[in-house]
Motif scaffolding. Structure first.
Motif, PDB file in Angstrom:
ATOM      1  N   GLY A   1       0.821  -1.201   0.000  1.00 20.49           N
ATOM      2  CA  GLY A   1       0.000   0.000   0.000  1.00 20.49           C
ATOM      3  C   GLY A   1       0.854   1.249   0.000  1.00 20.49           C
ATOM      4  O   GLY A   1       2.075   1.204  -0.186  1.00 20.49           O
ATOM      5  N   PRO A   2       0.224   2.387   0.243  1.00 18.81           N
ATOM      6  CA  PRO A   2       0.942   3.662   0.226  1.00 18.81           C
ATOM      7  C   PRO A   2       1.924   3.757   1.380  1.00 18.81           C
ATOM      8  O   PRO A   2       1.896   2.952   2.318  1.00 18.81           O
ATOM      9  CB  PRO A   2      -0.178   4.692   0.357  1.00 18.81           C
ATOM     10  N   PRO A   3       2.818   4.756   1.345  1.00 12.78           N
ATOM     11  CA  PRO A   3       3.835   4.893   2.406  1.00 12.78           C
ATOM     12  C   PRO A   3       3.246   4.955   3.809  1.00 12.78           C
ATOM     13  O   PRO A   3       3.841   4.435   4.752  1.00 12.78           O
ATOM     14  CB  PRO A   3       4.549   6.199   2.034  1.00 12.78           C
ATOM     15  N   GLU A   4       2.077   5.610   3.954  1.00  7.02           N
ATOM     16  CA  GLU A   4       1.474   5.730   5.288  1.00  7.02           C
ATOM     17  C   GLU A   4       1.163   4.344   5.861  1.00  7.02           C
ATOM     18  O   GLU A   4       1.402   4.076   7.051  1.00  7.02           O
ATOM     19  CB  GLU A   4       0.189   6.561   5.230  1.00  7.02           C
ATOM     20  N   MET A   5       0.633   3.452   5.038  1.00  7.94           N
ATOM     21  CA  MET A   5       0.306   2.111   5.511  1.00  7.94           C
ATOM     22  C   MET A   5       1.568   1.320   5.816  1.00  7.94           C
ATOM     23  O   MET A   5       1.631   0.585   6.812  1.00  7.94           O
ATOM     24  CB  MET A   5      -0.547   1.390   4.460  1.00  7.94           C
ATOM     25  N   ALA A   6       2.583   1.463   4.963  1.00  3.90           N
ATOM     26  CA  ALA A   6       3.835   0.740   5.183  1.00  3.90           C
ATOM     27  C   ALA A   6       4.501   1.165   6.482  1.00  3.90           C
ATOM     28  O   ALA A   6       5.012   0.332   7.242  1.00  3.90           O
ATOM     29  CB  ALA A   6       4.773   0.969   4.001  1.00  3.90           C
ATOM     30  N   GLN A   7       4.484   2.483   6.770  1.00  2.00           N
ATOM     31  CA  GLN A   7       5.093   2.974   8.010  1.00  2.00           C
ATOM     32  C   GLN A   7       4.414   2.372   9.231  1.00  2.00           C
ATOM     33  O   GLN A   7       5.067   1.972  10.201  1.00  2.00           O
ATOM     34  CB  GLN A   7       5.003   4.499   8.050  1.00  2.00           C
ATOM     35  N   ILE A   8       3.099   2.309   9.189  1.00  2.00           N
ATOM     36  CA  ILE A   8       2.358   1.775  10.332  1.00  2.00           C
ATOM     37  C   ILE A   8       2.645   0.288  10.506  1.00  2.00           C
ATOM     38  O   ILE A   8       2.857  -0.192  11.629  1.00  2.00           O
ATOM     39  CB  ILE A   8       0.852   2.026  10.138  1.00  2.00           C
ATOM     40  N   SER A   9       2.668  -0.441   9.402  1.00  2.00           N
ATOM     41  CA  SER A   9       2.949  -1.872   9.505  1.00  2.00           C
ATOM     42  C   SER A   9       4.363  -2.118  10.025  1.00  2.00           C
ATOM     43  O   SER A   9       4.601  -3.066  10.780  1.00  2.00           O
ATOM     44  CB  SER A   9       2.760  -2.549   8.146  1.00  2.00           C
ATOM     45  N   TYR A  10       5.318  -1.251   9.650  1.00  2.00           N
ATOM     46  CA  TYR A  10       6.677  -1.371  10.177  1.00  2.00           C
ATOM     47  C   TYR A  10       6.687  -1.181  11.697  1.00  2.00           C
ATOM     48  O   TYR A  10       7.375  -1.902  12.429  1.00  2.00           O
ATOM     49  CB  TYR A  10       7.591  -0.331   9.537  1.00  2.00           C
TER      50      TYR A  10
END
Length: 749
Positions: A93-102
């Motif tokens: 997904g977009p960067p916002e989703m990736a950051q949260i999953s990280y």
């Protein structure tokens, strides 16, 4: 939209401010993986081939059945690798989703490092104690004849496939671990029917880790959830999983450490305990009946669970969501049920094949058919358990809707209705368990297998086969369980990254289905725990009789000391439950105080002008949950040992040499009965409260923000430690009590 979700393309994003910076920390790789990754690829490949060669050589030296089990397990691991690649190939997904999953991943990995470090230290200490007992205890005549000495004794598809890879790995590791140990002991010691007794420590180790994993993970996930809901939803009026809530990352981490990892450890322990107890009973029965080759009866559980890997994989791959232009989106629960139906049908077929292959004997030509019917009883029991739990926890049915309606008249009536629903929900499962135990026992009893004196001996093994039947679809059931936290995490990431409302609506549907699947799998686990504990109790009595060299077939609760032992067992369940729930409450208070502090000291959080300190809440929950899990866990491990030793000493002075063993047997019996009822009550009530809230959030009874919704949130908050901490921990507890008494049996004599 559903196609977009599966492909990872979420479309245009909302224009709300996204001022939160990257939350990714330095990635952590465990030492073992760092060493492996540092080895040359060709060298690593050669080492793996050598390892597989050694494993298959040991298996071939043991039995062709072991080779079959090894082959299925390795194929299942290859399937799990395929599923892993399939899932990870999807766009994050977009960067916002990736950051949260990280951030969620980092929090979970950090907790696991600390938690399992703590558990391993306690496990080493306990292992030394058990080793001392095995070194000092007497050797039975049977063990001496067998050559065993003291030392040798010591979106829907993505969510389902993501859960499936975990389930296949868990079941495959449990089966492969026992198979390798069995083969190694067989080759090393050259014995057959006595080997399963040497594997009891494996089951106890699995129970020990599962209990602390469930306690620590359960305290973590529910303390974070309660703290986030009480301040965020109730006090501040912001949506669930809103990025402004400082505890939201801790809540999402909790889904991983509590609902995924802890449940995996739970099922690993269930399968290990069931396999080992069934192997013990099969070997003992074959020895008493003078069956020439007992291998089939001993290895039957391993073959059943090998087929479990095959049929569950087929069930997972059978799942396909029906969607497209002009086609209505199918109910996710119906899709999961179709996959389960496929798995059930295949389980019946493979179980019949397994019994004919391994349990046929010339002494009783029709015995295999009786045992096949025992397996069918177990499979039907599992299906009924899933249906009963679904009825009491799915908001499509009357019980949850009645509970939701009670919310319209206030918080108190919601609590009263939830408690009464949970109490009522214990009746049908107990009746089903009772019918299952009695029917499978008599089917085994009438199988035609007789001992040297001409007495029927297949009753207990029939119950063991029914337990195997119930767990013959365990990998698929765990897949359904994993579906819940994966869908919950997806919904949280969507909300935190501020995706369109239409996306959240889809994840809300998956989340509600996930609540039901989690509740049904907990009911399944309780039913299997009841049957497995019955088997382990029987094995304990046989072990005591073997070491005491006297008959030990009955426990007389008319003896005052024995009755007291039973009372102590029932008390243990209630005290353990109280401490587990209190641990969640204390940890949640710390989270509530921290979240309130941040909202007061950082008023810009509500306007997206300041970033919440997510890490602070994660640290608070992690440290508190690890601290709080010690007390109830120690109670579970130490209590039966202390009680057994105290009454052993008392029995020595009053001239009753078996008093300690009898008191522990009563403790185990009463703890199992009260534990099953308590776990059923807690799991079902908690699941019903959760889905009553979900039902209101669909727009019923005033919808979100209404008085009914606020009352339902209170019920959900009360139910959180019930269904995800105390309830799941109890059915692990009763199996751990059974294994620890079996391991420690000599010190009670």
């Amino acid at each position: 939209m559903m196609d977009d979700m599966e492909n990872g393309s979420m479309g245009p994003y909302q224009d709300r401010p996204r001022t939160f910076p990257n939350m990714r920390t330095k990635p952590y790789t465990p030492l073992v993986f760092r060493i492996i990754m540092g080895i040359n690829t060709r060298v690593l490949f050669i080492l793996m081939l050598l390892a597989f060669g050694v494993i298959f050589y040991i298996g071939a030296s043991t039995s062709p059945i072991i080779v079959f089990v090894f082959s299925i397990c390795i194929i299942s691991f290859l399937v799990s690798i395929y599923l892993t690649k399939w899932v990870l190939a999807k766009d994050e997904g977009p960067p916002e989703m990736a950051q949260i999953s990280y951030a969620i991943r980092d929090g979970a990995e950090g907790f696991f490092r600390t938690q399992y470090g703590t558990i391993s230290k306690m496990a080493v200490l306990l292992a030394l104690v058990i080793l001392s007992i095995y070194l000092l205890r007497e050797i039975t005549p049977q063990q001496e004849a067998a050559g065993i000495g003291r030392v040798s004794s010591a979106s829907i598809t993505i969510a389902v496939r993501a859960g499936g890879l975990s389930a296949i790995i868990v079941v495959g590791m449990a089966v492969l671990g026992i198979a390798i140990l069995y083969a190694a002991f067989y080759v090393w010691l050259g014995v057959d029917s006595h080997v399963p007794l040497l594997l009891v420590g494996y089951g106890f180790g699995a129970s020990f880790v599962a209990l602390f994993a469930q306690l620590g993970g359960g305290i973590y996930t529910k303390a974070a959830d309660v703290g986030a809901d009480l301040v965020g939803k109730v006090e501040q009026g912001i949506p669930e999983d809103d990025p402004r809530n400082p505890a939201v990352i801790a809540d999402l981490v909790g889904d991983n450490v509590g609902d995924c990892a802890a449940r995996g450890a739970d099922l690993f322990e269930s399968i290990a305990a069931e396999i080992i107890s069934a192997m013990i009973l099969g070997g003992t029965m074959a020895q008493r009946c003078k069956i020439e080759d007992p291998t089939g009866f001993i290895l039957f559980p391993l073959v059943v669970h090998s087929f479990d890997l095959v049929i569950s994989s087929a069930g997972i791959f059978s799942i396909r969501g029906t969607r497209g232009a002009g086609i209505a989106v199918e109910d996710p629960m119906r899709i999961l049920e179709k996959g389960y139906s496929v798995t059930i049908i295949l389980a019946v077929i493979t179980f019949g094949v397994s019994t004919r292959w391994l349990l046929y004997t010339e002494q009783a030509p029709s015995a295999w058919l009786n045992f096949a019917l025992c397996g069918l009883v177990g499979i039907i029991t599992a299906y009924i358990f899933v249906w009963i739990t679904k009825y009491y926890t799915d908001y499509k049915y009357e019980p949850v809707r009645t509970l939701a309606l009670a919310s319209s008249s206030g918080h108190g009536t919601n609590i009263i209705a939830g408690v009464s629903l949970g109490l009522e929900s214990t009746a049908l499962p107990v009746l089903v368990i009772s019918v299952s135990i009695i029917s499978s026992y008599w089917l085994g009893h009438s199988s035609g297998l007789l001992d040297e004196a001409g007495n029927p001996t297949g009753g207990l093994f029939g119950t063991a086969v029914a337990t195997m039947g119930m767990l013959s679809t365990a990998a698929y059931v765990l897949t359904m369980d994993m579906f819940g936290p994966i869908a919950d995490n997806a919904g949280g990431i969507v909300e935190m990254s501020q995706q369109p409302e239409s996306v959240r609506e889809i994840t809300d549907v998956l989340d509600a289905v996930g609540n039901t699947t989690k509740a049904t799998t907990k009911g399944f686990a309780i039913g299997s725990a009841a049957l497995a504990s019955f088997l382990l109790f029987s094995a304990y009595m046989d072990e005591v009789a073997t070491f005491a060299r006297v008959s030990f077939k009955e426990v007389d609760i008319a003896i005052p000391e024995v009755f007291v032992g039973g009372l102590l067992g029932a008390m243990l369940i209630f005290l353990f439950s109280a401490w587990a729930c209190a641990a969640v409450g204390r940890t949640a208070q710390e989270v509530v105080n921290e979240v309130r502090r941040q909202f007061i000291e950082r008023p810009g959080i509500m306007d997206y002008q300041e970033k919440p300190d997510y890490g602070r809440c994660v640290a608070i929950v992690a440290s508190a949950s690890l601290r709080e899990m010690i007390k109830p866990g120690a109670l579970a491990v130490i209590s039966p040992i202390v009680i057994g030793i105290v009454f052993r000493i008392l029995g020595h002075y009053v001239g009753h040499p078996l008093l300690g063993a009898k008191v522990v047997a009563a403790l185990l019996m009463f703890a199992t009965v009260s534990g099953i009822l308590m776990a059923l009550f807690l799991n079902t009530a908690g699941g019903a409260w959760d889905n009553a809230k979900k039902y209101i959030e669909t727009g019923a009874l005033g919808g979100k923000g209404s008085d009914s919704h606020k009352a339902a949130i209170t019920g959900d908050t009360v139910g959180d430690p019930f269904k995800d901490t105390a309830g799941p921990s109890i059915h692990v507890l009763i199996k751990m009590l059974a294994t620890i008494t079996l391991v420690m049996a000599p010190i009670f004599l």
